[in-house]
Write a protein that holds these residues in place. Structure first.
Motif, PDB file in Angstrom:
ATOM      1  N   PRO A   1       0.880  -1.263   0.179  1.00  0.00           N
ATOM      2  CA  PRO A   1       0.097  -0.023  -0.062  1.00  0.00           C
ATOM      3  C   PRO A   1       0.771   1.303  -0.085  1.00  0.00           C
ATOM      4  N   ILE A   2       1.902   1.245   0.855  1.00  0.00           N
ATOM      5  CA  ILE A   2       2.784   2.486   0.650  1.00  0.00           C
ATOM      6  C   ILE A   2       3.585   2.738  -0.503  1.00  0.00           C
ATOM      7  N   GLY A   3       3.857   1.609  -1.171  1.00  0.00           N
ATOM      8  CA  GLY A   3       4.623   1.810  -2.471  1.00  0.00           C
ATOM      9  C   GLY A   3       3.479   2.004  -3.611  1.00  0.00           C
ATOM     10  N   GLY A   4       2.206   1.804  -3.424  1.00  0.00           N
ATOM     11  CA  GLY A   4       1.233   2.133  -4.492  1.00  0.00           C
ATOM     12  C   GLY A   4       0.847   3.717  -4.049  1.00  0.00           C
ATOM     13  N   ALA A   5       1.015   4.230  -2.891  1.00  0.00           N
ATOM     14  CA  ALA A   5       0.864   5.779  -2.558  1.00  0.00           C
ATOM     15  C   ALA A   5       2.118   6.296  -2.998  1.00  0.00           C
ATOM     16  N   MET A   6       3.132   5.916  -2.869  1.00  0.00           N
ATOM     17  CA  MET A   6       4.166   6.637  -3.552  1.00  0.00           C
ATOM     18  C   MET A   6       4.229   6.710  -4.951  1.00  0.00           C
ATOM     19  N   ALA A   7       3.718   5.713  -5.663  1.00  0.00           N
ATOM     20  CA  ALA A   7       3.724   5.943  -7.043  1.00  0.00           C
ATOM     21  C   ALA A   7       2.496   6.960  -7.595  1.00  0.00           C
ATOM     22  N   GLU A   8       1.533   7.110  -6.728  1.00  0.00           N
ATOM     23  CA  GLU A   8       0.413   8.203  -7.034  1.00  0.00           C
ATOM     24  C   GLU A   8       1.179   9.441  -6.759  1.00  0.00           C
TER      25      GLU A   8
ATOM     26  N   ASN B   1       4.933  14.895   0.817  1.00  0.00           N
ATOM     27  CA  ASN B   1       3.414  14.211   0.780  1.00  0.00           C
ATOM     28  C   ASN B   1       3.362  13.065   1.600  1.00  0.00           C
ATOM     29  N   VAL B   2       3.952  13.202   2.834  1.00  0.00           N
ATOM     30  CA  VAL B   2       3.765  12.219   3.730  1.00  0.00           C
ATOM     31  C   VAL B   2       2.545  11.802   4.146  1.00  0.00           C
ATOM     32  N   ASP B   3       1.767  12.895   4.627  1.00  0.00           N
ATOM     33  CA  ASP B   3       0.194  12.798   4.645  1.00  0.00           C
ATOM     34  C   ASP B   3      -0.472  11.910   3.856  1.00  0.00           C
ATOM     35  N   ASN B   4      -0.311  12.177   2.669  1.00  0.00           N
ATOM     36  CA  ASN B   4      -0.812  11.217   1.523  1.00  0.00           C
ATOM     37  C   ASN B   4      -0.494   9.718   1.609  1.00  0.00           C
ATOM     38  N   LEU B   5       0.770   9.632   1.973  1.00  0.00           N
ATOM     39  CA  LEU B   5       1.225   8.054   2.047  1.00  0.00           C
ATOM     40  C   LEU B   5       0.797   7.524   3.222  1.00  0.00           C
ATOM     41  N   ALA B   6       0.537   8.267   4.613  1.00  0.00           N
ATOM     42  CA  ALA B   6      -0.189   7.803   5.634  1.00  0.00           C
ATOM     43  C   ALA B   6      -1.560   7.344   5.501  1.00  0.00           C
ATOM     44  N   ILE B   7      -2.105   8.047   4.406  1.00  0.00           N
ATOM     45  CA  ILE B   7      -3.544   7.477   4.306  1.00  0.00           C
ATOM     46  C   ILE B   7      -3.798   6.059   3.801  1.00  0.00           C
ATOM     47  N   ALA B   8      -2.613   5.601   3.209  1.00  0.00           N
ATOM     48  CA  ALA B   8      -2.358   4.375   2.709  1.00  0.00           C
ATOM     49  C   ALA B   8      -2.125   3.369   3.776  1.00  0.00           C
TER      50      ALA B   8
ATOM     51  N   ILE C   1      18.179   5.719  -1.332  1.00  0.00           N
ATOM     52  CA  ILE C   1      17.329   7.124  -1.386  1.00  0.00           C
ATOM     53  C   ILE C   1      17.133   7.647  -0.015  1.00  0.00           C
ATOM     54  N   ALA C   2      16.502   6.922   1.027  1.00  0.00           N
ATOM     55  CA  ALA C   2      16.217   7.336   2.164  1.00  0.00           C
ATOM     56  C   ALA C   2      15.627   6.389   3.157  1.00  0.00           C
ATOM     57  N   SER C   3      15.655   6.382   4.311  1.00  0.00           N
ATOM     58  CA  SER C   3      15.012   5.620   5.252  1.00  0.00           C
ATOM     59  C   SER C   3      13.712   5.982   5.455  1.00  0.00           C
ATOM     60  N   LEU C   4      12.788   4.942   5.801  1.00  0.00           N
ATOM     61  CA  LEU C   4      11.263   5.371   5.547  1.00  0.00           C
ATOM     62  C   LEU C   4      10.758   5.116   7.013  1.00  0.00           C
ATOM     63  N   TYR C   5      10.601   3.934   7.561  1.00  0.00           N
ATOM     64  CA  TYR C   5       9.855   3.892   8.761  1.00  0.00           C
ATOM     65  C   TYR C   5      10.431   2.341   9.663  1.00  0.00           C
ATOM     66  N   PRO C   6      10.389   2.247  10.792  1.00  0.00           N
ATOM     67  CA  PRO C   6      10.738   1.151  11.418  1.00  0.00           C
ATOM     68  C   PRO C   6       9.898   0.001  11.123  1.00  0.00           C
ATOM     69  N   GLU C   7      10.461  -1.304  10.934  1.00  0.00           N
ATOM     70  CA  GLU C   7       9.808  -2.444  10.699  1.00  0.00           C
ATOM     71  C   GLU C   7      10.018  -3.353  12.071  1.00  0.00           C
ATOM     72  N   THR C   8       8.905  -3.559  12.483  1.00  0.00           N
ATOM     73  CA  THR C   8       9.120  -4.602  13.959  1.00  0.00           C
ATOM     74  C   THR C   8       9.192  -6.093  13.758  1.00  0.00           C
TER      75      THR C   8
ATOM     76  N   ALA D   1       1.809   3.166   9.034  1.00  0.00           N
ATOM     77  CA  ALA D   1       3.395   3.208   9.203  1.00  0.00           C
ATOM     78  C   ALA D   1       4.044   4.476   8.774  1.00  0.00           C
ATOM     79  N   ALA D   2       3.439   4.968   7.508  1.00  0.00           N
ATOM     80  CA  ALA D   2       3.982   6.046   6.985  1.00  0.00           C
ATOM     81  C   ALA D   2       3.926   7.433   7.743  1.00  0.00           C
ATOM     82  N   LYS D   3       3.435   7.492   8.768  1.00  0.00           N
ATOM     83  CA  LYS D   3       3.536   8.645   9.611  1.00  0.00           C
ATOM     84  C   LYS D   3       4.894   8.654  10.122  1.00  0.00           C
ATOM     85  N   ASN D   4       5.252   7.633  10.411  1.00  0.00           N
ATOM     86  CA  ASN D   4       7.141   7.649  10.809  1.00  0.00           C
ATOM     87  C   ASN D   4       8.152   8.244   9.681  1.00  0.00           C
ATOM     88  N   ILE D   5       7.658   8.345   8.351  1.00  0.00           N
ATOM     89  CA  ILE D   5       8.678   8.866   7.455  1.00  0.00           C
ATOM     90  C   ILE D   5       8.873  10.393   7.672  1.00  0.00           C
TER      91      ILE D   5
END
Length: 315
Positions: free
Chosen positions: A49-56, A282-289, A117-124, A292-296
């Motif tokens: 879902p985050i990759g799809g939101a990134m593409a958009e 556009n992190v807010d848009n990613l967080a809609i998907a 490119i960049a670190s995104l968010y922690p994976e647990t 976890a994207a809130k941590n970017i």
């Protein structure tokens, strides 16, 4: 693994990410459309879902780039697809990228053309069982049926390392190589005793189990967490908050790796700059998907990517 020029300039300037790439972002656009396929993961995970939101986000904000997201076998498959030129970008675990650039663990040779490119968010790292299983610690996994992740996946490597911290190997459990979705279904159906997931929480596959069965997350002991963070440079201490999953309120100590966005040396500085800027604005848009994207965040945009820098200098 060298940093691409747009990250070199950012670091040299002492800035975080995205907005520091002023020099790299300049220049004329050739007018030629660039197709960027983003390798993600399974549909039950977080990458997809985050990759799809990134593409958009990229398609709306980066002129001349046509991005799409592809469901894949996640980190290891993504690294191999990047190396083979099948995709242009990928979301991967930082531990898997570490193995790739060093030619260790899953990789029998170094993959030289990866660029961060960049670190995104922690994976647990999450070990999930049913509430009535009687399993309350990693030591209880002895002799149990454990879904350890897909063969050769990032989560499967995490499981082996965590078991090792407890003095265990696959000889001590009945390992089953299942994806997130397969492991969740097997847990619901009583075909495994524990399902292992490494992903941003809340994870869809675990939520699915919790919606139908009472679950428990298995904590890691503090001394084992310390040992893991010492033995492996990509682990950090983590806590899954109580209430993350329906019906389970326990606070669970465990470890994180980082989800990072990577490309290859074929990506231009301009596209690297424009794509990174689009993501971090556009992190807010990613967080809609996915939440976890809130941590970017820009301030953690290089977290867990220390293996890209050697002896304190840009490599």
């Amino acid at each position: 693994m060298r940093l691409p020029k747009f990250l070199k300039r950012a670091l040299t300037a002492g800035l975080a990410v995205a907005f520091a790439f002023g020099v790299a972002g300049c220049g004329e656009n050739s007018g030629q459309e660039n197709f960027v396929n983003i390798a993600t993961g399974g549909t039950a995970g977080v990458y997809y879902p985050i990759g799809g939101a990134m593409a958009e986000v990229i398609n709306k904000n980066v002129y001349g780039v046509n991005a799409s997201a592809q469901s894949t076998g996640a980190s290891v498959a993504n690294i191999n697809m990047l190396a083979d030129g099948q995709v242009e970008m990928a979301i991967v675990q930082n531990d898997i990228a570490y193995y790739a650039v060093n030619g260790t663990e899953i990789f029998d040779k170094k993959i030289e053309n990866l660029r961060g490119i960049a670190s995104l968010y922690p994976e647990t790292c999450q070990f999930v069982t049913l509430a009535d299983s009687g399993i309350t610690s990693i030591n209880d996994l002895r002799g149990k049926r454990v879904a350890v992740g897909a063969a050769g996946s990032g989560v499967e490597a995490n499981v082996r390392q965590i078991l090792k911290a407890y003095g265990m190997t696959y000889d001590d459990i009945e390992e089953q190589f299942l994806s997130f979705a397969e492991g969740a279904n097997a847990l619901k159906d009583g075909n495994v005793d524990v399902a292992c997931v490494t992903a941003g929480y809340p994870t869809a596959s675990i939520q699915d189990v919790a919606s139908q069965r009472n679950i428990r997350l298995i904590p890691l002991d503090e001394d084992k967490i310390t040992a893991l963070t010492i033995d492996y440079p990509f682990y950090t201490r983590a806590v899954v908050p109580g209430g993350t999953y329906q019906g389970f309120n326990g606070e669970i100590p465990t470890v994180n790796v980082m989800a990072i966005l990577v490309t290859t040396d074929k990506m231009s500085d301009k596209n690297g700059y424009d794509i990174t800027k689009a993501i971090f604005t556009n992190v807010d848009n990613l967080a809609i998907a996915h939440s976890a994207a809130k941590n970017i965040q820009k301030k953690t945009g290089l977290a867990g990517m220390g293996f890209l820098i050697r002896r304190g200098k840009i490599s």
